[in-house]
Design a protein around this motif. Sequence first.
Motif, PDB file in Angstrom:
ATOM      1  N   THR A  87     -19.438 -11.592  -0.216  1.00 26.64           N
ATOM      2  CA  THR A  87     -19.421 -10.141  -0.404  1.00 26.64           C
ATOM      3  C   THR A  87     -18.040  -9.544  -0.171  1.00 26.64           C
ATOM      4  N   CYS A  88     -17.373  -9.961   0.893  1.00 25.10           N
ATOM      5  CA  CYS A  88     -16.052  -9.381   1.180  1.00 25.10           C
ATOM      6  C   CYS A  88     -15.021  -9.765   0.121  1.00 25.10           C
ATOM      7  N   VAL A  89     -15.053 -10.980  -0.363  1.00 26.48           N
ATOM      8  CA  VAL A  89     -14.137 -11.362  -1.441  1.00 26.48           C
ATOM      9  C   VAL A  89     -14.460 -10.542  -2.682  1.00 26.48           C
ATOM     10  N   ASN A  90     -15.730 -10.362  -2.968  1.00 25.46           N
ATOM     11  CA  ASN A  90     -16.135  -9.562  -4.119  1.00 25.46           C
ATOM     12  C   ASN A  90     -15.568  -8.142  -4.008  1.00 25.46           C
ATOM     13  N   LEU A  91     -15.663  -7.543  -2.841  1.00 28.44           N
ATOM     14  CA  LEU A  91     -15.125  -6.197  -2.643  1.00 28.44           C
ATOM     15  C   LEU A  91     -13.601  -6.189  -2.709  1.00 28.44           C
ATOM     16  N   MET A  92     -12.959  -7.223  -2.195  1.00 22.76           N
ATOM     17  CA  MET A  92     -11.496  -7.312  -2.293  1.00 22.76           C
ATOM     18  C   MET A  92     -11.070  -7.366  -3.760  1.00 22.76           C
ATOM     19  N   VAL A  93     -11.788  -8.143  -4.551  1.00 27.20           N
ATOM     20  CA  VAL A  93     -11.464  -8.232  -5.978  1.00 27.20           C
ATOM     21  C   VAL A  93     -11.706  -6.886  -6.654  1.00 27.20           C
ATOM     22  N   GLY A  94     -12.779  -6.206  -6.294  1.00 31.23           N
ATOM     23  CA  GLY A  94     -13.038  -4.879  -6.849  1.00 31.23           C
ATOM     24  C   GLY A  94     -11.916  -3.903  -6.522  1.00 31.23           C
ATOM     25  N   ALA A  95     -11.449  -3.923  -5.283  1.00 31.31           N
ATOM     26  CA  ALA A  95     -10.345  -3.046  -4.874  1.00 31.31           C
ATOM     27  C   ALA A  95      -9.068  -3.421  -5.621  1.00 31.31           C
ATOM     28  N   TRP A  96      -8.845  -4.696  -5.809  1.00 30.71           N
ATOM     29  CA  TRP A  96      -7.670  -5.182  -6.547  1.00 30.71           C
ATOM     30  C   TRP A  96      -7.715  -4.695  -8.002  1.00 30.71           C
ATOM     31  N   ILE A  97      -8.891  -4.769  -8.627  1.00 31.36           N
ATOM     32  CA  ILE A  97      -9.039  -4.302 -10.009  1.00 31.36           C
ATOM     33  C   ILE A  97      -8.770  -2.800 -10.076  1.00 31.36           C
ATOM     34  N   MET A 102      -5.188   1.891 -11.338  1.00 36.25           N
ATOM     35  CA  MET A 102      -4.425   3.033 -10.816  1.00 36.25           C
ATOM     36  C   MET A 102      -2.929   2.853 -11.082  1.00 36.25           C
ATOM     37  N   ALA A 103      -2.442   1.617 -10.998  1.00 23.96           N
ATOM     38  CA  ALA A 103      -1.017   1.357 -11.214  1.00 23.96           C
ATOM     39  C   ALA A 103      -0.610   1.608 -12.662  1.00 23.96           C
ATOM     40  N   GLU A 104      -1.560   1.647 -13.565  1.00 20.82           N
ATOM     41  CA  GLU A 104      -1.280   1.856 -14.985  1.00 20.82           C
ATOM     42  C   GLU A 104      -1.075   3.330 -15.345  1.00 20.82           C
ATOM     43  N   VAL A 105      -1.363   4.231 -14.403  1.00 24.85           N
ATOM     44  CA  VAL A 105      -1.307   5.668 -14.707  1.00 24.85           C
ATOM     45  C   VAL A 105      -0.531   6.427 -13.635  1.00 24.85           C
ATOM     46  N   ASN A 106      -0.269   7.688 -13.915  1.00 23.27           N
ATOM     47  CA  ASN A 106       0.311   8.602 -12.935  1.00 23.27           C
ATOM     48  C   ASN A 106      -0.859   9.212 -12.163  1.00 23.27           C
ATOM     49  N   THR A 107      -1.123   8.722 -10.973  1.00 27.83           N
ATOM     50  CA  THR A 107      -2.291   9.181 -10.215  1.00 27.83           C
ATOM     51  C   THR A 107      -2.122  10.600  -9.677  1.00 27.83           C
ATOM     52  N   ASN A 108      -0.938  11.182  -9.833  1.00 25.23           N
ATOM     53  CA  ASN A 108      -0.757  12.582  -9.461  1.00 25.23           C
ATOM     54  C   ASN A 108      -1.334  13.514 -10.533  1.00 25.23           C
ATOM     55  N   ASP A 109      -1.613  12.991 -11.701  1.00 22.51           N
ATOM     56  CA  ASP A 109      -2.236  13.741 -12.782  1.00 22.51           C
ATOM     57  C   ASP A 109      -3.743  13.479 -12.707  1.00 22.51           C
ATOM     58  N   PRO A 110      -4.552  14.498 -12.369  1.00 18.49           N
ATOM     59  CA  PRO A 110      -5.996  14.278 -12.198  1.00 18.49           C
ATOM     60  C   PRO A 110      -6.686  13.640 -13.401  1.00 18.49           C
ATOM     61  N   GLN A 112      -5.391  11.521 -15.589  1.00 19.77           N
ATOM     62  CA  GLN A 112      -5.045  10.096 -15.609  1.00 19.77           C
ATOM     63  C   GLN A 112      -5.734   9.354 -14.464  1.00 19.77           C
ATOM     64  N   LEU A 113      -5.784   9.985 -13.309  1.00 22.90           N
ATOM     65  CA  LEU A 113      -6.464   9.373 -12.163  1.00 22.90           C
ATOM     66  C   LEU A 113      -7.919   9.074 -12.510  1.00 22.90           C
ATOM     67  N   TRP A 114      -8.602  10.049 -13.085  1.00 16.57           N
ATOM     68  CA  TRP A 114     -10.017   9.847 -13.403  1.00 16.57           C
ATOM     69  C   TRP A 114     -10.215   8.858 -14.544  1.00 16.57           C
ATOM     70  N   ARG A 115      -9.277   8.805 -15.483  1.00 16.73           N
ATOM     71  CA  ARG A 115      -9.361   7.768 -16.525  1.00 16.73           C
ATOM     72  C   ARG A 115      -9.244   6.382 -15.889  1.00 16.73           C
ATOM     73  N   ALA A 116      -8.358   6.252 -14.893  1.00 20.29           N
ATOM     74  CA  ALA A 116      -8.205   4.965 -14.198  1.00 20.29           C
ATOM     75  C   ALA A 116      -9.486   4.600 -13.454  1.00 20.29           C
ATOM     76  N   ILE A 117     -10.113   5.584 -12.826  1.00 17.22           N
ATOM     77  CA  ILE A 117     -11.384   5.331 -12.136  1.00 17.22           C
ATOM     78  C   ILE A 117     -12.439   4.885 -13.144  1.00 17.22           C
ATOM     79  N   GLY A 118     -12.517   5.567 -14.278  1.00 19.02           N
ATOM     80  CA  GLY A 118     -13.460   5.181 -15.323  1.00 19.02           C
ATOM     81  C   GLY A 118     -13.171   3.810 -15.895  1.00 19.02           C
ATOM     82  N   ALA A 119     -11.876   3.442 -15.919  1.00 17.61           N
ATOM     83  CA  ALA A 119     -11.470   2.139 -16.466  1.00 17.61           C
ATOM     84  C   ALA A 119     -11.888   0.983 -15.572  1.00 17.61           C
ATOM     85  N   TYR A 120     -12.288   1.274 -14.346  1.00 18.67           N
ATOM     86  CA  TYR A 120     -12.855   0.212 -13.508  1.00 18.67           C
ATOM     87  C   TYR A 120     -14.055  -0.387 -14.230  1.00 18.67           C
TER      88      TYR A 120
END
Length: 161
Positions: A87-97, A102-110, A112-120
């Motif tokens: 379970t913990c490795v699974n969550l670590m991988v989820g956080a990594w993804i 998030m690294a693909e966008v400007n998270t200061n722009d809401p 883009q931030l929400w698109r990154a969240i949706g892209a999970y």
Amino acid sequence: MDGLPPLSNAQIEHMRQLEPCVKMASERYRINTEIFRAIVLTEYTKPGQVVKNKNGSVDMSVAGINSIHLPELKKFHIDRDVLVNNTCVNLMVGAWILAQRMAEVNTNDPKQLWRAIGAYNSKTEKWNFIYQRLVWNNIQRLRIYYPQINYTFKDMKIASN
């Protein structure tokens, strides 16, 4: 909560059991714990559970890690068995993804931030937007159980050069 259903006892217990690993993964990958917690609730998969998707892929365990990530995870010696049974490795991988999205966008722009969240979940516009709404709703539902510190703009300190 504007008509959103409260968390069920099963959801509360599920999140309580996962909380130590959710926090650790959020800290490790420097992602917002509240957002990651809401993603985990949105996925709402039990430890060890594998869910088959219509496209033939599968989502694995609590963070719903999709099998499309397995080739990349193989480089880190993480396979399906580890994702399903740790379970913990699974969550670590989820956080990594999520951190990668998030690294693909400007998270200061809401937006883009929400698109990154949706892209999970999906980069396809329709599914991305649906996922954004689900996560947002779960953030609202979780705030009852995880009190927030509210800041006003005047409380913010802006770094200067």
